[in-house]
Design a protein around this motif. Structure first.
Motif, PDB file in Angstrom:
ATOM      1  N   TYR A 122       0.827  -1.210   0.000  1.00 60.28           N
ATOM      2  CA  TYR A 122       0.000   0.000   0.000  1.00 60.28           C
ATOM      3  C   TYR A 122       0.860   1.258   0.000  1.00 60.28           C
ATOM      4  O   TYR A 122       0.507   2.275  -0.606  1.00 60.28           O
ATOM      5  CB  TYR A 122      -0.957  -0.009   1.190  1.00 60.28           C
ATOM      6  CG  TYR A 122      -2.173  -0.861   0.942  1.00 60.28           C
ATOM      7  CD1 TYR A 122      -3.085  -0.532  -0.061  1.00 60.28           C
ATOM      8  CD2 TYR A 122      -2.411  -2.013   1.678  1.00 60.28           C
ATOM      9  CE1 TYR A 122      -4.193  -1.321  -0.312  1.00 60.28           C
ATOM     10  CE2 TYR A 122      -3.516  -2.811   1.436  1.00 60.28           C
ATOM     11  CZ  TYR A 122      -4.406  -2.458   0.434  1.00 60.28           C
ATOM     12  OH  TYR A 122      -5.498  -3.241   0.173  1.00 60.28           O
ATOM     13  N   SER A 126       0.759   4.216  -2.808  1.00 60.16           N
ATOM     14  CA  SER A 126       0.639   5.645  -2.517  1.00 60.16           C
ATOM     15  C   SER A 126       1.737   6.445  -3.215  1.00 60.16           C
ATOM     16  O   SER A 126       1.480   7.517  -3.781  1.00 60.16           O
ATOM     17  CB  SER A 126       0.716   5.881  -1.006  1.00 60.16           C
ATOM     18  OG  SER A 126      -0.380   5.287  -0.344  1.00 60.16           O
ATOM     19  N   THR A 132      -6.412   2.855  -4.510  1.00 58.57           N
ATOM     20  CA  THR A 132      -6.434   1.815  -3.486  1.00 58.57           C
ATOM     21  C   THR A 132      -7.350   0.676  -3.915  1.00 58.57           C
ATOM     22  O   THR A 132      -8.508   0.899  -4.280  1.00 58.57           O
ATOM     23  CB  THR A 132      -6.924   2.388  -2.150  1.00 58.57           C
ATOM     24  OG1 THR A 132      -6.066   3.459  -1.765  1.00 58.57           O
ATOM     25  CG2 THR A 132      -6.931   1.319  -1.071  1.00 58.57           C
ATOM     26  N   PHE A 134      -8.823  -2.407  -2.345  1.00 50.81           N
ATOM     27  CA  PHE A 134      -9.058  -3.222  -1.159  1.00 50.81           C
ATOM     28  C   PHE A 134      -9.375  -4.672  -1.520  1.00 50.81           C
ATOM     29  O   PHE A 134      -8.981  -5.592  -0.818  1.00 50.81           O
ATOM     30  CB  PHE A 134     -10.224  -2.658  -0.337  1.00 50.81           C
ATOM     31  CG  PHE A 134      -9.960  -1.295   0.226  1.00 50.81           C
ATOM     32  CD1 PHE A 134      -8.943  -1.089   1.130  1.00 50.81           C
ATOM     33  CD2 PHE A 134     -10.733  -0.220  -0.154  1.00 50.81           C
ATOM     34  CE1 PHE A 134      -8.700   0.154   1.670  1.00 50.81           C
ATOM     35  CE2 PHE A 134     -10.504   1.034   0.367  1.00 50.81           C
ATOM     36  CZ  PHE A 134      -9.484   1.237   1.286  1.00 50.81           C
TER      37      PHE A 134
END
Length: 316
Positions: A122, A126, A132, A134
């Motif tokens: 993650y 970034s 993102t 999930f």
């Protein structure tokens, strides 16, 4: 008194051996080739005192080192020394138990949390401005999951406490039954542990009985999404069987600080296995822990030279 240290590099960078030098004439090596018996013999055959971290001292080395009286293992496990040959030669062998219990327990959960939380993945997303995902990279909650420990020595007991703090159900198997006082802890058979656990963590020493403890047969008893952790010894796992299980989704993930041959060989099947994290046997390596290791190693030798016993391997 002549003293040889076969592989002190792990401590040499930011610690020193002044306390050892006070005990005798020291020859300190950063490294010794682990697969070269001739060189190992050359370095220790004329000395009574040897300290080793990961350099093996096998029967051939012992038989060709007639002056050897003491082997100090700078670690908890003693698979690096042929203790049977040492006993037959009248050589005292010591270890450094419990010096790294907190450090290894901490690292065990560092591995688990990386598997369940994907922090590095993650972070990289970034940094690269990625959306993102999930679902593609799901996080896993530990609360309510079952954490199974194989072995219940000092390290495992600390790991158990951490698992309990995460509100996990904690179970363990030990080849010798333990007295359990904690109400949150349950002792079970190995088969029950393998079938019930969402996370399995290995904490046994390497012996003929524990080599390949994790193999196709024991893997087949596990849940298909199980997470396997190993901060003990690499040979506890049949690496080909584990790699096959990972690649076929029979095991959910593995996080390993140890492998069967270290440093890891390029043909190790785990290097190409899916969902497998490998670190280079560093769970023990914080500066604080290494300083403790050095101090106890030297103290073991002091006690031996004074005719007293401390941390000596008892032969059976």
């Amino acid at each position: 008194m002549k003293i040889v240290l076969l592989d002190g590099l792990a401590l040499n960078d930011d610690l020193n051996w002044d306390s050892l030098k006070e005990l005798g004439e020291c020859r300190l090596y950063d490294r010794t080739p682990v697969d070269d018996n001739h060189e190992i013999i050359n370095r220790i055959s004329h000395t009574p005192i040897v300290l080793t971290h990961k350099t093996p001292i096998n029967a051939e080395v012992i038989h060709n080192s007639p002056q050897l009286k003491y082997i100090g293992i700078m670690g908890t496990g003693y698979d690096v020394v042929d203790v049977k040959a040492a006993r037959e030669a009248g050589i005292t062998v010591t270890t450094v138990p419990t010096y790294a219990s907190d450090a290894v327990a901490q690292f065990t959960f560092a591995l688990l949390l990386e598997v369940t939380n994907h922090v590095i993945s993650y972070q990289n997303g970034s940094l690269n401005n990625q959306l993102t995902d999930f679902k593609g990279n799901p996080l896993t909650a530990l609360r309510g999951k079952t954490f199974g420990l194989i072995g219940y020595g000092a390290i495992a007991q600390r790991v158990a406490q951490i698992a309990h703090a995460f509100s996990m159900t904690v179970i363990f198997y030990n080849h010798r039954p333990k007295t359990v006082h904690e109400k949150w802890l349950q002792q079970v058979s190995l088969d029950e542990l393998l079938t019930r656990s969402d996370v399995i963590s290995l904490h046994v020493i390497q012996t003929p009985q524990t080599i390949n403890l994790i193999n196709q047969a024991t893997i087949n008893l596990m849940k298909s999404n199980v997470i396997l952790l190993n901060t003990a010894r690499g040979k506890l796992i049949n690496e080909a069987d584990l790699a096959a299980a990972l690649n076929s989704d029979r095991v959910g993930a593995a996080a390993l600080d140890v492998v069967s041959s270290e440093p890891i060989k390029s043909d190790n099947p785990l290097l190409t296995a899916t969902n497998c994290m490998i670190t280079p046997h560093i769970a023990w390596a914080s500066r604080e822990t290494r300083a403790r290791l050095l101090a106890i190693s030297v103290d073991n030798l002091k006690e031996f030279l004074a005719g007293r016993q401390q941390n000596i391997i008892t032969y059976k």
